[in-house]
Design a protein around this motif. Sequence first.
Motif, PDB file in Angstrom:
ATOM      1  N   CYS A 226      14.521   3.034 -17.054  1.00  0.00           N
ATOM      2  CA  CYS A 226      14.567   2.101 -15.922  1.00  0.00           C
ATOM      3  C   CYS A 226      15.796   2.369 -15.066  1.00  0.00           C
ATOM      4  O   CYS A 226      16.913   2.482 -15.581  1.00  0.00           O
ATOM      5  CB  CYS A 226      14.596   0.669 -16.433  1.00  0.00           C
ATOM      6  SG  CYS A 226      14.495  -0.539 -15.098  1.00  0.00           S
TER       7      CYS A 226
ATOM      8  N   LEU B 239      17.124   0.297 -13.214  1.00  0.00           N
ATOM      9  CA  LEU B 239      17.933  -0.916 -13.088  1.00  0.00           C
ATOM     10  C   LEU B 239      18.823  -1.120 -14.313  1.00  0.00           C
ATOM     11  O   LEU B 239      19.423  -2.174 -14.487  1.00  0.00           O
ATOM     12  CB  LEU B 239      17.033  -2.144 -12.890  1.00  0.00           C
ATOM     13  CG  LEU B 239      16.028  -2.052 -11.735  1.00  0.00           C
ATOM     14  CD1 LEU B 239      15.263  -3.361 -11.582  1.00  0.00           C
ATOM     15  CD2 LEU B 239      16.726  -1.697 -10.433  1.00  0.00           C
ATOM     16  N   GLY B 240      18.887  -0.112 -15.157  1.00  0.00           N
ATOM     17  CA  GLY B 240      19.621  -0.233 -16.422  1.00  0.00           C
ATOM     18  C   GLY B 240      21.107  -0.482 -16.271  1.00  0.00           C
ATOM     19  O   GLY B 240      21.757  -0.951 -17.208  1.00  0.00           O
TER      20      GLY B 240
ATOM     21  N   CYS C  34      20.584  -7.111 -15.667  1.00  0.00           N
ATOM     22  CA  CYS C  34      19.588  -7.196 -16.742  1.00  0.00           C
ATOM     23  C   CYS C  34      19.724  -6.042 -17.729  1.00  0.00           C
ATOM     24  O   CYS C  34      19.303  -6.159 -18.881  1.00  0.00           O
ATOM     25  CB  CYS C  34      18.174  -7.289 -16.169  1.00  0.00           C
ATOM     26  SG  CYS C  34      17.665  -5.865 -15.194  1.00  0.00           S
ATOM     27  N   GLY C  35      20.316  -4.945 -17.279  1.00  0.00           N
ATOM     28  CA  GLY C  35      20.534  -3.808 -18.181  1.00  0.00           C
ATOM     29  C   GLY C  35      21.514  -4.124 -19.297  1.00  0.00           C
ATOM     30  O   GLY C  35      21.521  -3.460 -20.333  1.00  0.00           O
TER      31      GLY C  35
ATOM     32  N   CYS D  72      19.066  -5.748 -21.807  1.00  0.00           N
ATOM     33  CA  CYS D  72      17.753  -5.124 -21.952  1.00  0.00           C
ATOM     34  C   CYS D  72      17.620  -4.455 -23.323  1.00  0.00           C
ATOM     35  O   CYS D  72      18.363  -3.529 -23.654  1.00  0.00           O
ATOM     36  CB  CYS D  72      17.584  -4.075 -20.855  1.00  0.00           C
ATOM     37  SG  CYS D  72      16.037  -3.177 -20.980  1.00  0.00           S
TER      38      CYS D  72
ATOM     39  N   TRP E 102      20.937   5.050 -21.129  1.00  0.00           N
ATOM     40  CA  TRP E 102      20.110   4.005 -20.518  1.00  0.00           C
ATOM     41  C   TRP E 102      20.527   3.783 -19.051  1.00  0.00           C
ATOM     42  O   TRP E 102      21.710   3.733 -18.731  1.00  0.00           O
ATOM     43  CB  TRP E 102      20.252   2.705 -21.309  1.00  0.00           C
ATOM     44  CG  TRP E 102      19.315   1.640 -20.810  1.00  0.00           C
ATOM     45  CD1 TRP E 102      19.654   0.461 -20.223  1.00  0.00           C
ATOM     46  CD2 TRP E 102      17.886   1.690 -20.843  1.00  0.00           C
ATOM     47  NE1 TRP E 102      18.517  -0.219 -19.886  1.00  0.00           N
ATOM     48  CE2 TRP E 102      17.425   0.503 -20.249  1.00  0.00           C
ATOM     49  CE3 TRP E 102      16.961   2.631 -21.312  1.00  0.00           C
ATOM     50  CZ2 TRP E 102      16.065   0.227 -20.107  1.00  0.00           C
ATOM     51  CZ3 TRP E 102      15.611   2.351 -21.172  1.00  0.00           C
ATOM     52  CH2 TRP E 102      15.186   1.156 -20.576  1.00  0.00           C
TER      53      TRP E 102
ATOM     54  N   VAL F  78       7.888  -3.564 -22.047  1.00  0.00           N
ATOM     55  CA  VAL F  78       9.137  -2.875 -22.377  1.00  0.00           C
ATOM     56  C   VAL F  78       9.942  -2.567 -21.114  1.00  0.00           C
ATOM     57  O   VAL F  78      11.088  -2.985 -20.983  1.00  0.00           O
ATOM     58  CB  VAL F  78       8.885  -1.577 -23.169  1.00  0.00           C
ATOM     59  CG1 VAL F  78      10.214  -0.921 -23.570  1.00  0.00           C
ATOM     60  CG2 VAL F  78       8.057  -1.847 -24.413  1.00  0.00           C
ATOM     61  N   THR F  79       9.351  -1.841 -20.194  1.00  0.00           N
ATOM     62  CA  THR F  79      10.130  -1.467 -19.005  1.00  0.00           C
ATOM     63  C   THR F  79       9.450  -1.941 -17.717  1.00  0.00           C
ATOM     64  O   THR F  79       8.282  -2.278 -17.697  1.00  0.00           O
ATOM     65  CB  THR F  79      10.378   0.048 -18.938  1.00  0.00           C
ATOM     66  OG1 THR F  79       9.150   0.717 -19.132  1.00  0.00           O
ATOM     67  CG2 THR F  79      11.371   0.481 -19.987  1.00  0.00           C
ATOM     68  N   GLU F  80      10.215  -1.922 -16.672  1.00  0.00           N
ATOM     69  CA  GLU F  80       9.861  -2.531 -15.386  1.00  0.00           C
ATOM     70  C   GLU F  80       8.649  -1.847 -14.720  1.00  0.00           C
ATOM     71  O   GLU F  80       8.650  -0.635 -14.539  1.00  0.00           O
ATOM     72  CB  GLU F  80      11.115  -2.410 -14.493  1.00  0.00           C
ATOM     73  CG  GLU F  80      10.965  -2.854 -13.081  1.00  0.00           C
ATOM     74  CD  GLU F  80      10.541  -4.312 -12.962  1.00  0.00           C
ATOM     75  OE1 GLU F  80      11.147  -5.178 -13.587  1.00  0.00           O
ATOM     76  OE2 GLU F  80       9.571  -4.562 -12.220  1.00  0.00           O
TER      77      GLU F  80
ATOM     78  N   HIS G 247      11.181  -7.811 -12.840  1.00  0.00           N
ATOM     79  CA  HIS G 247      12.494  -8.340 -12.497  1.00  0.00           C
ATOM     80  C   HIS G 247      12.734  -8.275 -11.001  1.00  0.00           C
ATOM     81  O   HIS G 247      13.824  -8.578 -10.525  1.00  0.00           O
ATOM     82  CB  HIS G 247      13.572  -7.481 -13.190  1.00  0.00           C
ATOM     83  CG  HIS G 247      14.302  -8.194 -14.261  1.00  0.00           C
ATOM     84  ND1 HIS G 247      13.966  -8.093 -15.582  1.00  0.00           N
ATOM     85  CD2 HIS G 247      15.351  -9.057 -14.204  1.00  0.00           C
ATOM     86  CE1 HIS G 247      14.790  -8.837 -16.293  1.00  0.00           C
ATOM     87  NE2 HIS G 247      15.627  -9.430 -15.472  1.00  0.00           N
TER      88      HIS G 247
HETATM   89  S1  SF4 Z   1      13.464  -2.621 -18.159  1.00  0.00           S
HETATM   90 FE1  SF4 Z   1      13.636  -4.678 -17.227  1.00  0.00          FE
HETATM   91  S2  SF4 Z   1      15.357  -5.685 -18.282  1.00  0.00           S
HETATM   92 FE2  SF4 Z   1      15.468  -3.465 -18.732  1.00  0.00          FE
HETATM   93  S3  SF4 Z   1      16.878  -2.654 -17.203  1.00  0.00           S
HETATM   94 FE3  SF4 Z   1      14.811  -2.420 -16.380  1.00  0.00          FE
HETATM   95  S4  SF4 Z   1      14.404  -4.268 -15.154  1.00  0.00           S
HETATM   96 FE4  SF4 Z   1      16.195  -4.660 -16.450  1.00  0.00          FE
END
Ligand code: SF4
Length: 292
Positions: free
Chosen positions: A33, A35-36, A40-41, A44, A58, A95-97, A129
Motif C-alpha cells: 500500500c 499509504l503505508g 493509518c500505516g 496497519c 511497508w 487486507v490492503t486498500e 481509507h
Molecule cells: S492497507 Fe489500509 S490501513 Fe494499511 S496502509 Fe494502506 S490504507 Fe492504511
Amino acid sequence: MEPTAIPCKTILNPTGGFLGQGYTHTINLYRGCALGNTLCGVYCYAQWNPYHVRGRTWGRFLDVKEGAVQAYCTQYDRLKTSGDPKPIRIFMSSVTEPYPPQERTLRRTRELLEAMVDRPPDLLAIQSHTPLVVEDLSLLQQLQQQCDVRVHITVETDKPKLPAPFPNQAYSPHSRIQALHTLRAAGLDSVATVSPLLPLDDPRRFAGELEQACTRVILDHYLLGDGSKEGQRTNRTALPRLLREADYDEWTTLEKFHEIVDVFRRVFGSHERVGVSREGFNAGTVTQKRVC
Ligand code: SF4
C-alpha cells in the motif's frame, strides 16, 4: 512508486474469523500500500503479514494482481451456475486498500466493479481509507440495482492532525466525511468505520457529522477488533506506544471506547445505526435486517 504486476489465478478468497459471520469471500486486488507511511500505516497490521510483505519495506511497494477480472468471472460462474448456486458476499478489501492513489491510473477496482455489473455478488462491501471511491459512484449505483452494496470509509479521528511523531493522514477526515455524504445523497449505503478509534477533539460533534453523512457507523478499538486476542496484533505496531507518549493513555482503554460508543448512540438516537466491532461489521449481511 512503480507498481509490480503479479499473476493471479484466484481472487475470491473464502473468508472466516472476524468477517466469517457475514461474508463468504474477501477480495484484495492489490498487495502492499502506498499509504503505508501515513497515519493509518502506523497501525496497519498488513505490514506484519509475511505473505504480503515478503521482506520488503511497508509503504514502499505495491503489487497489482493481473488477471483478477478473469479469475473473478471463472470463480463466479463455478459458484453460481452449478445446480446448487452458492452465496457470494464479498468484503473488499480485508487486507490492503482497494483505492490506493495508483487506482486512479490503473483502475483495477473499477474494472472489477464493471465485471460485477454482469456477474453481481449477493453483497459487496467496499472498505476504503480514501474518498476516491466516489469516482466510481455511477458504477456503484448500477451495481446497487442488482445486489446489496455498502461502502465503508474509515474515519478514525476528527483531528486533522495528530501531534508529531504521528505521520499525517493521507486524506483529511473532512474529505472522507464529504465522500460519505456524496454516497448517501446518491442513495448508497454509506458506512463510516471509526476503526480503530483514535483520539477525538469533540466526540459529540464528530458523531453529529457522521450521523448526517452516513447510514450507519461502526466503531471499533484495536483491543477488540484487530483479529487477535487483546490487541496483540496492534501491540506489535507503534500505535499504543505513540498514544501513550502523546498523553493519550485513556484512548488505549476500553473504558474510553465504551464512553464514545454511548455518545454515538445518543447522537444517532439508535443502537441499530451504531455497530460495534465484529457484530457491527457483520450486521445485516445475512439474517439481520439493516436499518438505513
Ligand atoms: S492497507 Fe489500509 S490501513 Fe494499511 S496502509 Fe494502506 S490504507 Fe492504511
